[in-house]
Design a protein around this motif. Structure first.
Motif, PDB file in Angstrom:
ATOM      1  N   LEU A   1       0.809  -1.216   0.000  1.00  0.00           N
ATOM      2  CA  LEU A   1       0.000   0.000   0.000  1.00  0.00           C
ATOM      3  C   LEU A   1       0.844   1.269   0.000  1.00  0.00           C
ATOM      4  O   LEU A   1       0.305   2.366   0.092  1.00  0.00           O
ATOM      5  CB  LEU A   1      -0.942   0.010   1.214  1.00  0.00           C
TER       6      LEU A   1
ATOM      7  N   LEU B   1      -4.685  -2.167  -6.592  1.00  0.00           N
ATOM      8  CA  LEU B   1      -5.754  -2.470  -5.636  1.00  0.00           C
ATOM      9  C   LEU B   1      -6.751  -3.468  -6.215  1.00  0.00           C
ATOM     10  O   LEU B   1      -7.291  -4.307  -5.481  1.00  0.00           O
ATOM     11  CB  LEU B   1      -6.469  -1.184  -5.225  1.00  0.00           C
TER      12      LEU B   1
ATOM     13  N   TRP C   1     -11.729  -6.487   3.347  1.00  0.00           N
ATOM     14  CA  TRP C   1     -11.994  -5.211   2.679  1.00  0.00           C
ATOM     15  C   TRP C   1     -13.470  -4.846   2.831  1.00  0.00           C
ATOM     16  O   TRP C   1     -14.295  -5.662   3.237  1.00  0.00           O
ATOM     17  CB  TRP C   1     -11.639  -5.307   1.191  1.00  0.00           C
TER      18      TRP C   1
END
Length: 279
Positions: free
Chosen positions: A12, A47, A95
């Motif tokens: 990330l 992502l 998520w």
């Protein structure tokens, strides 16, 4: 608690918009993007690959077609908030996200597809994430009721909402017919999702909601352990159908839910520590 400015996992880092990282629950953190639409093309691709991988692990099925279609349809530009759950080692283990909308003249939080990989499910992370999302929206407008919506064909998700907020507050339910206002909110949400003609408003059932999937949504048929709820899903909800779950939430109800969750967490920790054992 102040936000961390540097994501703990290398995957990330170096994004055009780095997430805000905060504690979610003991041992877990939340990496959150409030403006996913500002992510650049390469960051979106990174992502997208991560979300596909997490979904495959969470559902035991290949969801590549689903995520590819969503991203091509403007997923990152449409979603209001996107978040990843980070495990104790900093790696993503789940998520979620939501859309801030207005349907039938009412404020709506539509909870997007979410999941947690199997080895981390016993810690209540999905519930913690949903509460975090609701808190951000509802406590910013504490005197106005907010409708929380989601689509699901998982009996445990539906059962969890009933347990967390009260079975009679979650529609559809066996205690009362779906109120006209709830039906209107659900109908506008279904049209926004592209499911308008497929919604059965009296039962909030969306036929063929997951038609984008080439295969099955789950690797094995999900259950919750409640024979009545499992039976309802088995009889009424087809392999690619979904319930449009609608809950009317206000600040007092949310505060109660947060307090109950906190108490349950304390009881679990005390039990593991032997507080309730007698010599």
């Amino acid at each position: 608690m102040p936000a961390q400015t540097r994501p703990p996992c290398p995957q990330l880092r170096g994004l055009s918009v780095e997430p805000t990282v905060r504690r979610l629950s003991p041992g877990y953190r939340l990496a959150r993007w409030e403006r996913p639409d500002l992510l650049g093309p390469q960051c979106r691709e990174r992502l997208q690959v991560l979300l596909r991988s997490l979904a495959a692990r969470a559902f035991g099925a290949d969801h590549s077609d689903y995520w590819d279609a969503r991203v091509e349809g403007g997923f990152f530009d449409r979603i209001s908030t996107l978040a990843l759950i980070l495990g104790p080692d900093g790696e993503p283990v789940g998520w979620g996200g939501y859309h801030r909308q207005c349907f039938a003249g009412r404020r709506v939080v539509y909870l997007d597809a979410a999941g947690v990989v199997p080895e981390h499910r016993r810690f209540g992370l999905s519930a913690a994430l949903a509460l975090r999302f609701m808190a951000r929206e509802i406590w910013s407008h504490p005197w106005a009721a907010t409708y929380v919506l989601l689509r699901t064909r998982h009996p445990a998700v539906y059962a969890g909402w009933r347990k967390g907020l009260g079975a009679d507050r979650v529609f559809p339910n066996e205690y009362r017919a779906v109120p006209a206002r709830v039906r209107r909110v659900a109908q506008e949400a279904a049209h926004w999702l592209g499911d308008g003609p497929r919604l059965e408003p009296e039962g909030l059932l969306v036929r063929d909601a997951y038609r984008v999937f080439e295969g099955q949504v789950y690797g094995c048929e999900p259950v919750c352990g409640d024979a009545r709820i499992d039976g309802f899903f088995a009889e009424r909800v087809g392999g690619k159908d979904a319930l449009m779950v609608v809950v009317r939430v206000n600040a007092p109800l949310l505060a109660w839910a947060v307090a109950v969750r906190g108490l349950r967490g304390c009881v679990r920790r005390w039990s593991r520590a032997g507080v309730f054992r007698h010599g």
